[in-house]
Design a protein around this motif. Sequence first.
Motif, PDB file in Angstrom:
ATOM      1  N   VAL A 186      -2.390  20.337 -21.382  1.00 13.65           N
ATOM      2  CA  VAL A 186      -3.174  19.202 -21.862  1.00 13.65           C
ATOM      3  C   VAL A 186      -4.311  19.723 -22.736  1.00 13.65           C
ATOM      4  O   VAL A 186      -5.145  20.503 -22.286  1.00 13.65           O
ATOM      5  N   VAL A 187      -4.330  19.275 -23.963  1.00 11.65           N
ATOM      6  CA  VAL A 187      -5.369  19.679 -24.913  1.00 11.65           C
ATOM      7  C   VAL A 187      -6.618  18.820 -24.722  1.00 11.65           C
ATOM      8  O   VAL A 187      -7.743  19.315 -24.711  1.00 11.65           O
ATOM      9  N   CYS A 188      -6.392  17.532 -24.558  1.00 13.06           N
ATOM     10  CA  CYS A 188      -7.499  16.593 -24.402  1.00 13.06           C
ATOM     11  C   CYS A 188      -6.962  15.309 -23.778  1.00 13.06           C
ATOM     12  O   CYS A 188      -5.789  14.968 -23.959  1.00 13.06           O
ATOM     13  N   ALA A 231       2.923  21.508 -28.192  1.00 12.98           N
ATOM     14  CA  ALA A 231       4.263  22.091 -28.084  1.00 12.98           C
ATOM     15  C   ALA A 231       4.117  23.588 -27.821  1.00 12.98           C
ATOM     16  O   ALA A 231       3.470  24.288 -28.596  1.00 12.98           O
ATOM     17  N   PRO A 232       4.683  24.101 -26.724  1.00 15.51           N
ATOM     18  CA  PRO A 232       4.532  25.528 -26.421  1.00 15.51           C
ATOM     19  C   PRO A 232       5.353  26.446 -27.325  1.00 15.51           C
ATOM     20  O   PRO A 232       5.131  27.651 -27.343  1.00 15.51           O
ATOM     21  N   GLY A 233       6.291  25.876 -28.078  1.00 17.19           N
ATOM     22  CA  GLY A 233       7.122  26.705 -28.946  1.00 17.19           C
ATOM     23  C   GLY A 233       7.769  25.878 -30.041  1.00 17.19           C
ATOM     24  O   GLY A 233       7.610  24.650 -30.103  1.00 17.19           O
ATOM     25  N   SER A 234       8.495  26.549 -30.914  1.00 15.32           N
ATOM     26  CA  SER A 234       9.105  25.856 -32.053  1.00 15.32           C
ATOM     27  C   SER A 234      10.175  24.862 -31.615  1.00 15.32           C
ATOM     28  O   SER A 234      10.357  23.816 -32.248  1.00 15.32           O
ATOM     29  N   TYR A 235      10.881  25.168 -30.508  1.00 12.90           N
ATOM     30  CA  TYR A 235      11.918  24.242 -30.053  1.00 12.90           C
ATOM     31  C   TYR A 235      11.306  22.897 -29.648  1.00 12.90           C
ATOM     32  O   TYR A 235      11.768  21.826 -30.061  1.00 12.90           O
ATOM     33  N   GLN A 236      10.239  22.951 -28.852  1.00 15.20           N
ATOM     34  CA  GLN A 236       9.580  21.716 -28.420  1.00 15.20           C
ATOM     35  C   GLN A 236       8.941  20.989 -29.604  1.00 15.20           C
ATOM     36  O   GLN A 236       8.955  19.752 -29.660  1.00 15.20           O
ATOM     37  N   ARG A 237       8.423  21.757 -30.555  1.00 13.17           N
ATOM     38  CA  ARG A 237       7.828  21.135 -31.739  1.00 13.17           C
ATOM     39  C   ARG A 237       8.889  20.358 -32.525  1.00 13.17           C
ATOM     40  O   ARG A 237       8.643  19.243 -32.987  1.00 13.17           O
ATOM     41  N   ASP A 238      10.070  20.936 -32.631  1.00 10.51           N
ATOM     42  CA  ASP A 238      11.165  20.234 -33.305  1.00 10.51           C
ATOM     43  C   ASP A 238      11.559  18.967 -32.553  1.00 10.51           C
ATOM     44  O   ASP A 238      11.870  17.931 -33.161  1.00 10.51           O
ATOM     45  N   SER A 264       0.750  20.118 -38.333  1.00  9.44           N
ATOM     46  CA  SER A 264       1.510  21.298 -37.919  1.00  9.44           C
ATOM     47  C   SER A 264       2.711  20.940 -37.048  1.00  9.44           C
ATOM     48  O   SER A 264       3.622  21.743 -36.887  1.00  9.44           O
ATOM     49  N   GLY A 265       2.679  19.738 -36.479  1.00 10.76           N
ATOM     50  CA  GLY A 265       3.741  19.325 -35.573  1.00 10.76           C
ATOM     51  C   GLY A 265       3.563  19.828 -34.151  1.00 10.76           C
ATOM     52  O   GLY A 265       4.356  19.485 -33.272  1.00 10.76           O
ATOM     53  N   ARG A 266       2.529  20.622 -33.894  1.00  5.41           N
ATOM     54  CA  ARG A 266       2.321  21.214 -32.563  1.00  5.41           C
ATOM     55  C   ARG A 266       1.617  20.280 -31.594  1.00  5.41           C
ATOM     56  O   ARG A 266       1.909  20.278 -30.407  1.00  5.41           O
ATOM     57  N   PHE A 267       0.655  19.529 -32.115  1.00  8.31           N
ATOM     58  CA  PHE A 267      -0.165  18.684 -31.248  1.00  8.31           C
ATOM     59  C   PHE A 267       0.320  17.244 -31.329  1.00  8.31           C
ATOM     60  O   PHE A 267       0.459  16.692 -32.431  1.00  8.31           O
ATOM     61  N   ALA A 268       0.585  16.653 -30.173  1.00  7.05           N
ATOM     62  CA  ALA A 268       1.150  15.299 -30.136  1.00  7.05           C
ATOM     63  C   ALA A 268       0.338  14.405 -29.205  1.00  7.05           C
ATOM     64  O   ALA A 268      -0.287  14.879 -28.247  1.00  7.05           O
TER      65      ALA A 268
END
Length: 470
Positions: free
Chosen positions: A179-181, A306-313, A325-329
């Motif tokens: 959890v980022v925020c 996203a902990p990695g590129s797979y989850q980011r996708d 960046s696609g990392r934070f959702a």
Amino acid sequence: MTNLSTKLAQLEATGKPIQVGIIGAGKFGSMYISQSHRTTGVRLACIADLSVQRALDALKRTGFPEEKYDNEGILSIEDGIKENKTTITTKAEELIATPGIDVVLEVTGNPAAGVRHALLCCEHNKHIVMINVEADVLAGPLLMRKAKEAGIIYSMAYGDQPALIAEMVDWAQTAGFDVVCAGKGTKHLPGYHYSTPDTVWSHYGFTEEQLASGDFNPQMFNSFLDGTKSALEMAAVANGCGLSPPTHGLAFPPCGTHDLPNVLKPLSEGGQLEKYGTVEVVSCLEKDGRAVFNDLRWGVYVIIEAPGSYQRDCFAQYGLKTDKSGRFAAQYKPYHLIGLELGISIATIMCRGEPTGQCRTFAGDVVATAKRDLKRGEKLDGEGGFMVYGKLMPARNSLAIGGFPIGLAHGIILKEDIKKDQVLTWSDTDVSPEGTSGWSESTRAAVAFRQEMERLFRGEFESDNEAMIQ
């Protein structure tokens, strides 16, 4: 949560409905009252309020069936349970001590009363839903330990924003995300910190007819506006979820739902947060007063990474709102129904033996902060009043400076002059027997309980620091 209604139906079929007692018949209490008689497997056994008329008005105003409550004050609480009729009392301790009551809803909004009622629930073996966030932030970390020792459940209130945020945080962590925020939306501008009960309605836009309904308390609503309630709720989330308050208090950045992942990520990643794993409140107003597009004024949110590129996708494939960046959702719920949803807490406690969120640690605190220059000898008028607002800060920082909790900032006399925006400390206030001569016994007990909690956690924080050094 998908089979709670089935479990409640089973309780109804076996003739063992959950018996609920509620303390406080204000706005939140009235919202629960309006739904209580519609819930299978649940009975509203008793309402405790200092005003019998206010409780009766709440029943009538919310459409509670007249044949289902004792409007003449004839029945005892126990007799009311036997006859399946809601009773009214002016004595909360009487409600809590009644053997047939299963769950107590604490909705007074009075911190000292909340502490007292929670301790009575421990004594009489009653589960408690602490809708009184003022009491929860003032003393929840220690109340939670007392409840555990007593074998009862001490729970946040489903429908209130802290419990809904805690649910989203739990979802994220259970699914394996960091959890980022996490937080909520509100209506806020920097100048609102200095709002008073005399100016509050100009910011809300309620009609005279609405204000005359009896549901609207200007000091309570002012605590929403001046940032105090947001600070309290985010302290509750920090304490319940192990997240960190911002070092310098809530920033209330303007932000719409489409922009949550861009704004609510660390500065190191191009966002506005000082660090990972924090709480924050977003405003539905830009700094110049314009409305934010796609605002989240009534909702709650959680930001995950996203902990990695797979989850980011996967985030992209399934349409999550992300940063560039696609990392934070972001995941969010646009609304909350406070008392109308409170039955979820009751069912979860009684059918599953679980709380809907609860205080786990002492991470956040809310310290009284001057709305104007204050003079020695003045008496503070509490949360949402004319003199102080609540500022969120890390609990360790609050203990280090001797911060004076907003939950006790009512009826206390100042020993020192205080500048506008200065946080108050224990040393600024007169908690001597002479200075508190007009206090109730429950308020004195709340002060002693809070001081006990501070001593306990100060010792634990010092032990942690020593362990880190070693």
